[in-house]
Design an enzyme around this catalytic site. Structure first.
Site, PDB file in Angstrom:
ATOM      1  CE  LYS A  78      67.074  16.860  62.584  1.00  0.00           C
ATOM      2  NZ  LYS A  78      66.581  16.148  63.767  1.00  0.00           N
ATOM      3  CB  SER A 153      64.202  19.111  65.202  1.00  0.00           C
ATOM      4  OG  SER A 153      64.960  17.900  65.302  1.00  0.00           O
ATOM      5  CB  SER A 177      63.632  15.187  66.151  1.00  0.00           C
ATOM      6  OG  SER A 177      63.510  16.367  66.890  1.00  0.00           O
TER       7      SER A 177
HETATM    8  N1  GLN Z   1      60.817  18.525  70.332  1.00  0.00           N
HETATM    9  C1  GLN Z   1      61.977  17.911  70.910  1.00  0.00           C
HETATM   10  C2  GLN Z   1      62.870  18.984  71.464  1.00  0.00           C
HETATM   11  O1  GLN Z   1      62.654  20.112  71.134  1.00  0.00           O
HETATM   12  C3  GLN Z   1      62.612  17.077  69.867  1.00  0.00           C
HETATM   13  C4  GLN Z   1      64.069  17.053  69.816  1.00  0.00           C
HETATM   14  C5  GLN Z   1      64.663  16.000  68.967  1.00  0.00           C
HETATM   15  O2  GLN Z   1      64.179  14.866  68.958  1.00  0.00           O
HETATM   16  N2  GLN Z   1      65.765  16.338  68.334  1.00  0.00           N
HETATM   17  O3  GLN Z   1      63.756  18.715  72.229  1.00  0.00           O
END
Ligand code: GLN
Length: 519
Positions: A78, A153, A177
């Site tokens: 990532k 994400s 995420s």
């Molecule tokens: N959907 C979560 C957010 O927007 C996920 C974030 C993450 O785990 N990086 O904060």
């Protein structure tokens, strides 16, 4: 199916036997990337030459007697994980063309094991989101249906694994995420216990919940990757001195004697009917495999999203303060930072609030020039951050400000403690908790992005384990309307072995993980 479709276990067996080389495997992945990434758009950077060099080196080392399951295995990271001499953007314009000066600890560990870095995957900017639509470099498409989001994400990582562009990928999970996109893309995604794998070299989002983890094609592969990247790190004080078990070596065949808790709150309204049915079928299967299903209740988890969206923006507002146009990435400055520092010292910024000072200058017809150090900060951040990062900076700054701290941040931390205690209490009675990973199947691109609240509610089933620092895995559990459905297993702190055992036994008894999208 080409070599790129292999799992780590399959590929490493072939490599060990000398049936294939890492160069061949790497070339197969690079070809797949060329063939399908135009449609999927999972990657922000492909390091073709470096990958081929690393693969060649892995083949040479193997000839010299080096061993290991990850030796010569190509993977994708990532793009919020620092990779030395390879562009690391966090999918933000503010880090466009940023070249990391060092490797994250987990990258270093994979390098040492001989894994081959193919490239960097798309994400929501700074990992803020659940669809990759917040990326400054365009949306990744779900390989199962290109009109849908891959989740987020770590959407690029999950889509890359689902479409066999690599053998495995790395993601980061702060509030779902890794698990969320794994569920939407039909792959295996693990959020380890907080502190199990080092955060050193991750671009920080929410330091109290951030954790990196694997996205793979099978549970066995997850065990292999986690074993390699986990462990204490001098550069991350939150990693304890706790031995990393040989997860793979202790896999069990049956679920006899396993107590699995089903929290009723996760199966009530808000859960899509088709997803519910699919997960209920999976529960039946798990029962057939010998597990004891126990109904449990986690009444405070319903506050998880609200708590998460106070704590997370608060930490984000602090963590993103370092992107000031001086030290990293995009800068609105056309002058050297030291000149600004001097100018600002000579002529302090006006005592008007910053925005107001700027508005007054505009009213006076002055050009929007970058004159002071404060201008550099404001313009660089204004141009560099996307709307969601700005929204979170504002929410967090507000929640932490004098007068609101007690009402929001402190209150959220108190409820977080209740959520932690509730999980601990339940997990003292059952071996793990089973829930759907997401409440719906992957939604259409553009369908929700203009509704931040709807987007935040995407995290309803995944934030709990993040706030409590517990390990959790999402595994493929079937399909609804042709799209993958994931089921989530949450374990006790450092109880990865238990959730891997359950996940592996279920996986071996089903074939969902072998299904591939047609691209
Ligand atoms: N959907 C979560 C957010 O927007 C996920 C974030 C993450 O785990 N990086 O904060």
């Amino acid at each position: 199916m080409g070599l790129n479709s292999l799992t780590i276990k399959e590929a490493s067996k072939k490599l060990k036997k000398g049936e294939i080389t890492s160069v061949e495997l790497t070339k197969a992945c690079l070809k797949r990337i060329k063939d399908v990434d135009g449609k999927v758009k999972a990657l922000l950077t492909v390091c073709e030459d470096e990958a081929l060099n690393e693969a060649e080196m892995a083949d040479k080392q193997r000839k010299k007697g080096k061993k290991g399951d990850l030796l010569g295995i190509p993977y994708i990271a990532k793009d919020n994980i620092m990779t030395k001499e390879v562009r690391t953007t966090a999918a933000s314009k503010i880090l466009d063309n940023y070249i990391a000066p060092y490797d994250a600890t987990i990258i270093k560990k994979l390098k040492k094991a001989g894994a081959v870095l193919l490239g960097k995957a798309n994400l929501d900017e700074f990992a803020h989101g659940a669809s990759t639509e917040n990326s400054a470099y365009g949306t990744t498409h779900n390989p199962w249906d290109l009109t849908r989001v891959p989740g987020g994400s770590s959407g690029g990582s999950a889509a890359a694994v689902a479409s066999d562009m690599c053998v495995f990928a790395l993601g980061t999970d702060t509030g779902g995420s890794i698990r969320h996109p794994a569920s939407f893309c039909g792959v295996v995604g693990t959020k380890p216990t907080y502190g199990r794998a080092s955060r050193f070299g991750l671009i920080a989002m929410t330091s109290s919940t951030d954790v990196p983890g694997p996205i793979t094609k099978t549970v066995e592969d997850t065990a292999i990757v986690l074993k390699t990247i986990a462990g204490q790190d001098r550069n991350d004080a939150t990693t304890p001195d706790k031995a990393v078990p040989d997860y793979l070596g202790s896999f069990k065949k049956s679920l006899k004697g396993q107590k699995i808790g089903i929290p009723r709150e996760f199966f009530s309204k808000g859960l899509d009917k088709n997803v519910k049915e699919t997960v209920e079928e999976a529960i039946e299967k798990i029962k057939d495999l010998g597990a004891e299903i126990i109904n449990i209740s986690l009444p405070h988890t319903k506050y998880g999203v609200a708590v998460y969206y106070i704590i997370t923006p608060s930490e984000i507002s602090s963590n993103l303060a370092r992107f000031d146009g001086i030290r990293y990435g995009h800068s609105a400055s056309t002058t050297s930072p030291s000149t600004f520092a001097k100018a600002s010292a000579d002529k302090p910024a006006p005592l008007l609030p910053l925005g107001l000072a700027r508005d007054r200058r505009k009213e006076r017809g002055e050009k929007d020039e970058v004159k002071t150090l404060m201008d550099v900060y404001m313009k660089s951040r204004g141009e560099g951050f996307g709307p969601e990062a700005k929204r979170r900076i504002m929410l967090g700054t507000y929640a932490l400000s004098a007068g609101y701290f007690d009402a929001y941040y402190l209150q959220a931390q108190k409820v977080r403690t209740i959520i932690i205690e509730e999980f601990d209490e339940v997990l003292s009675q059952v071996d793990c908790i089973l829930t759907p990973t997401t409440s719906t199947i992957a939604f259409k691109i553009g369908e929700q992005i203009d509704d931040p609240l709807a987007m935040y509610l995407e995290d309803i089933f995944v934030t709990g384990a993040s706030l409590a620092g517990l390990p959790a895995i999402s595994i493929p559990a079937g399909f609804a309307k042709g799209m993958p459905v994931g089921l989530q297993l949450i374990g006790q702190r450092f109880g990865e072995q238990t959730i891997f055992n359950v996940a592996n036994t279920y996986e071996q008894a089903t074939s969902w993980h072998t299904k591939k999208p047609k691209l």
